[in-house]
Design an enzyme around this catalytic site. Sequence first.
Site, short mmCIF file in Angstrom:
data_model
loop_
_atom_site.label_atom_id
_atom_site.label_comp_id
_atom_site.label_asym_id
_atom_site.label_seq_id
_atom_site.Cartn_x
_atom_site.Cartn_y
_atom_site.Cartn_z
N THR A 38 26.57 -8.38 -42.97
CA THR A 38 27.00 -7.15 -42.81
C THR A 38 28.44 -6.86 -42.59
OG1 THR A 38 26.49 -6.63 -40.50
CG2 THR A 38 24.56 -6.38 -41.93
N ILE A 62 16.70 -10.50 -42.00
CA ILE A 62 15.75 -11.03 -40.96
C ILE A 62 14.32 -9.98 -41.57
CG2 ILE A 62 16.66 -11.57 -38.92
CD1 ILE A 62 16.36 -8.64 -38.03
N ALA A 84 20.53 -10.79 -34.27
CA ALA A 84 20.76 -9.79 -35.56
C ALA A 84 20.26 -8.59 -35.22
CB ALA A 84 19.86 -10.13 -36.64
N THR A 136 19.70 -5.31 -24.57
CA THR A 136 21.06 -4.66 -23.59
C THR A 136 20.53 -3.88 -22.66
OG1 THR A 136 22.64 -2.82 -24.27
CG2 THR A 136 20.60 -3.06 -25.68
N ASP A 137 21.52 -3.57 -21.82
CA ASP A 137 21.43 -2.69 -20.55
C ASP A 137 21.02 -1.27 -21.01
OD1 ASP A 137 23.84 -2.24 -21.45
OD2 ASP A 137 24.77 -2.70 -19.43
N GLU A 138 21.51 -0.94 -22.16
CA GLU A 138 21.49 0.48 -22.56
C GLU A 138 20.08 1.20 -22.78
OE1 GLU A 138 24.30 1.50 -25.58
OE2 GLU A 138 25.43 -0.06 -25.20
N TYR A 162 20.97 3.90 -31.05
CA TYR A 162 20.88 2.31 -30.86
C TYR A 162 20.15 1.75 -29.82
CZ TYR A 162 22.92 -2.05 -28.95
OH TYR A 162 22.93 -3.20 -28.46
N LYS A 166 16.82 -0.54 -29.77
CA LYS A 166 16.63 -1.92 -29.10
C LYS A 166 15.48 -1.82 -28.23
CE LYS A 166 19.16 -4.92 -29.11
NZ LYS A 166 19.22 -6.00 -29.91
N ASN A 191 27.95 -5.04 -21.33
CA ASN A 191 28.85 -5.04 -22.33
C ASN A 191 29.69 -6.43 -22.41
OD1 ASN A 191 28.54 -2.17 -21.88
ND2 ASN A 191 30.23 -1.96 -23.44
N ASP A 291 34.78 13.67 -26.62
CA ASP A 291 34.00 12.46 -26.22
C ASP A 291 32.76 12.22 -27.14
OD1 ASP A 291 32.81 10.97 -24.08
OD2 ASP A 291 32.34 12.31 -22.93
N HIS A 295 27.16 10.68 -24.48
CA HIS A 295 27.59 9.55 -23.64
C HIS A 295 27.20 8.96 -22.39
CE1 HIS A 295 31.93 7.40 -23.50
NE2 HIS A 295 30.92 6.67 -23.12
P1 NAD Z 1 27.69 -7.77 -34.15
O1 NAD Z 1 27.47 -6.36 -34.66
O2 NAD Z 1 28.76 -8.34 -33.83
O3 NAD Z 1 26.67 -8.83 -35.11
C1 NAD Z 1 25.61 -8.41 -35.41
C2 NAD Z 1 24.94 -9.56 -36.60
O4 NAD Z 1 23.73 -9.38 -36.99
C3 NAD Z 1 26.30 -9.45 -37.60
O5 NAD Z 1 26.49 -10.98 -37.81
C4 NAD Z 1 25.38 -8.98 -38.71
O6 NAD Z 1 25.68 -9.58 -40.12
C5 NAD Z 1 23.90 -9.46 -38.44
N1 NAD Z 1 22.73 -8.68 -39.14
C6 NAD Z 1 22.61 -7.37 -38.96
N2 NAD Z 1 21.52 -6.91 -39.83
C7 NAD Z 1 21.04 -7.99 -40.09
C8 NAD Z 1 19.76 -8.27 -40.77
N3 NAD Z 1 19.11 -7.30 -41.48
N4 NAD Z 1 19.34 -9.59 -41.03
C9 NAD Z 1 20.20 -10.66 -40.76
N5 NAD Z 1 21.30 -10.54 -39.95
C10 NAD Z 1 21.76 -9.12 -39.85
O7 NAD Z 1 26.76 -7.68 -32.68
P2 NAD Z 1 27.00 -8.42 -31.54
O8 NAD Z 1 27.73 -7.61 -30.57
O9 NAD Z 1 27.03 -9.92 -31.53
O10 NAD Z 1 25.50 -8.29 -30.79
C11 NAD Z 1 24.41 -9.43 -31.11
C12 NAD Z 1 23.30 -8.91 -30.27
O11 NAD Z 1 23.51 -8.54 -28.85
C13 NAD Z 1 22.52 -7.58 -30.72
O12 NAD Z 1 21.24 -7.82 -30.68
C14 NAD Z 1 22.92 -6.63 -29.53
O13 NAD Z 1 21.93 -5.39 -29.57
C15 NAD Z 1 23.19 -7.41 -28.45
N6 NAD Z 1 23.85 -6.85 -27.36
C16 NAD Z 1 25.32 -6.72 -27.60
C17 NAD Z 1 26.05 -6.54 -26.51
C18 NAD Z 1 27.72 -6.27 -26.91
O14 NAD Z 1 28.43 -5.96 -25.86
N7 NAD Z 1 28.15 -6.80 -27.93
C19 NAD Z 1 25.64 -6.41 -25.14
C20 NAD Z 1 24.32 -6.63 -24.96
C21 NAD Z 1 23.45 -6.95 -25.95
P1 TYD Z 2 31.85 0.32 -26.87
O1 TYD Z 2 32.67 -0.84 -26.65
O2 TYD Z 2 31.46 0.99 -28.11
O3 TYD Z 2 30.33 -0.16 -26.10
P2 TYD Z 2 28.85 0.74 -25.57
O4 TYD Z 2 29.07 1.98 -26.15
O5 TYD Z 2 28.07 -0.14 -26.24
O6 TYD Z 2 28.99 0.50 -24.04
O7 TYD Z 2 31.98 1.56 -25.79
C1 TYD Z 2 32.51 1.05 -24.42
C2 TYD Z 2 32.89 2.32 -23.51
O8 TYD Z 2 34.34 2.60 -24.43
C3 TYD Z 2 31.97 3.52 -23.99
O9 TYD Z 2 32.00 4.25 -22.62
C4 TYD Z 2 32.78 4.17 -25.13
C5 TYD Z 2 34.20 3.86 -24.68
N1 TYD Z 2 35.01 4.10 -25.77
C6 TYD Z 2 36.29 4.83 -25.93
O10 TYD Z 2 36.56 5.45 -24.86
N2 TYD Z 2 36.94 4.91 -27.05
C7 TYD Z 2 36.54 4.04 -28.05
O11 TYD Z 2 37.35 4.13 -29.18
C8 TYD Z 2 35.76 3.21 -28.23
C9 TYD Z 2 35.07 2.39 -29.17
C10 TYD Z 2 34.82 3.32 -27.06
#
Ligand code: NAD
Ligand code: TYD
Length: 359
Positions: A38, A62, A84, A136-138, A162, A166, A191, A291, A295
């Site tokens: 994606t 998937i 994914a 995620t913690d969310e 989101y 999850k 995060n 905001d 949030h």
């Molecule tokens: P990302 O958005 O960078 O990557 C997601 C990947 O999934 C991409 O490569 C995308 O192409 C693939 N994808 C999406 N839909 C798909 C489908 N239908 N089939 C196959 N592949 C598909 O996400 P990320 O930040 O690397 O997060 C990975 C996982 O970790 C997620 O499940 C997210 O909820 C979880 N997570 C992320 C964070 C964070 O801070 N980024 C924190 C906690 C948990």
């Molecule tokens: P983000 O990286 O989107 O992660 P999450 O919402 O999953 O925690 O955002 C982290 C924090 O930063 C969140 O409190 C929202 C804030 N934020 C901004 O203030 N400005 C921005 O442009 C973005 C993308 C996030």
Amino acid sequence: MTRKLLVTGGAGFIGSNFVRYIQNVSPETQITNLDLLTYAGSLENLRDLPVPQNHHFVHADIRDQSQVENLLRQNQIDTIVHFAAESHVDRSLQGPSAFIQTNIDGTFLLLEAARKVWLEEKAVDSTIIRFHHISTDEVYGTLAPEDPAFEETTPYAPNSPYAASKASSDHLVRSYNHSFGLPVTISNCSNNYGPYQFPEKLIPLMILNALTGRPLPIYGDGMQIRDWLYVEDHCEAIWTIIEKGRDGESYNIGGENQPPNIEIVKTICQILDEKGLQNRPHEQLITYVQDRPGHDRRYAMNINKIHNELGWQPKHDLAQGLRDTVDWYIENTDWLNAIIKEKDYQQWVQINYQQRGNA
Ligand code: NAD
Ligand code: TYD
């Protein structure tokens, strides 16, 4: 015994870091990497892998259950590491549908494939089958300033589409363990930040905008709190859970530091100022904007369980992790430029930021 992994979403931020991590700590591990590519996934994230012959990329969804089943059988997969997902809260506010389809339906279909091939057909001869789900913690909702950190037993209270998608997928994974005996573990992480993070999330967006002299958009008062973890520490925690975690258990993962967003952004500005780059002082680019609706104010993770049971704790501190991350983005401007040239990225910036104006 060497595991044979199916990594889903392994071309995204954390998934690609995980593939690299595994190839460094366990080079003999066979990795099948299934990703739909994606907007958030890219083969550029998988360039120059340490052991390319043990990494097999499959461009697929998937939700394509029969293709997943075939991969499980053909590659004798014993371990699914499920990253994914649609992962950005702001996108889930603009269009929740993809989150329901990938995060809920997708996880369900992946579980069905595992149930059929592993439990019904018993097509994989292994005592170590495991479905590890990345969450995620969310899912726990939001904390007031004095509330204790989230524990594994904290009731789920997701606030964004989101987080709700999850949470839903976590419940499905849990139910497949309870109802069908599918061996599962779940990790709920805070995060992440580090190399290869798509520049829509806070830290890479701020680095990109500061480098290019664009506004640094702070939502609301900037006093929201996240628990930041360097991505490599997350990868290590996941591998630890897969190797040593107990069947059916959830583990919280976090970085044990909770600065407000504005502090993170100011630190990035200071790091860039010290490098003598243009646009100094970078703090002049900070712009308070409208905001995010609904949030979440504060997240914090209690990581006692993974620490006490499995001996894991984060290795990187935030100050050094942020420096390393800024350096990585400066050294990888080609990677960054390729993304910001994409029409989809420009459209996203327009949709998310154009309407916000100043707060
Ligand atoms: P990302 O958005 O960078 O990557 C997601 C990947 O999934 C991409 O490569 C995308 O192409 C693939 N994808 C999406 N839909 C798909 C489908 N239908 N089939 C196959 N592949 C598909 O996400 P990320 O930040 O690397 O997060 C990975 C996982 O970790 C997620 O499940 C997210 O909820 C979880 N997570 C992320 C964070 C964070 O801070 N980024 C924190 C906690 C948990
Ligand atoms: P983000 O990286 O989107 O992660 P999450 O919402 O999953 O925690 O955002 C982290 C924090 O930063 C969140 O409190 C929202 C804030 N934020 C901004 O203030 N400005 C921005 O442009 C973005 C993308 C996030």
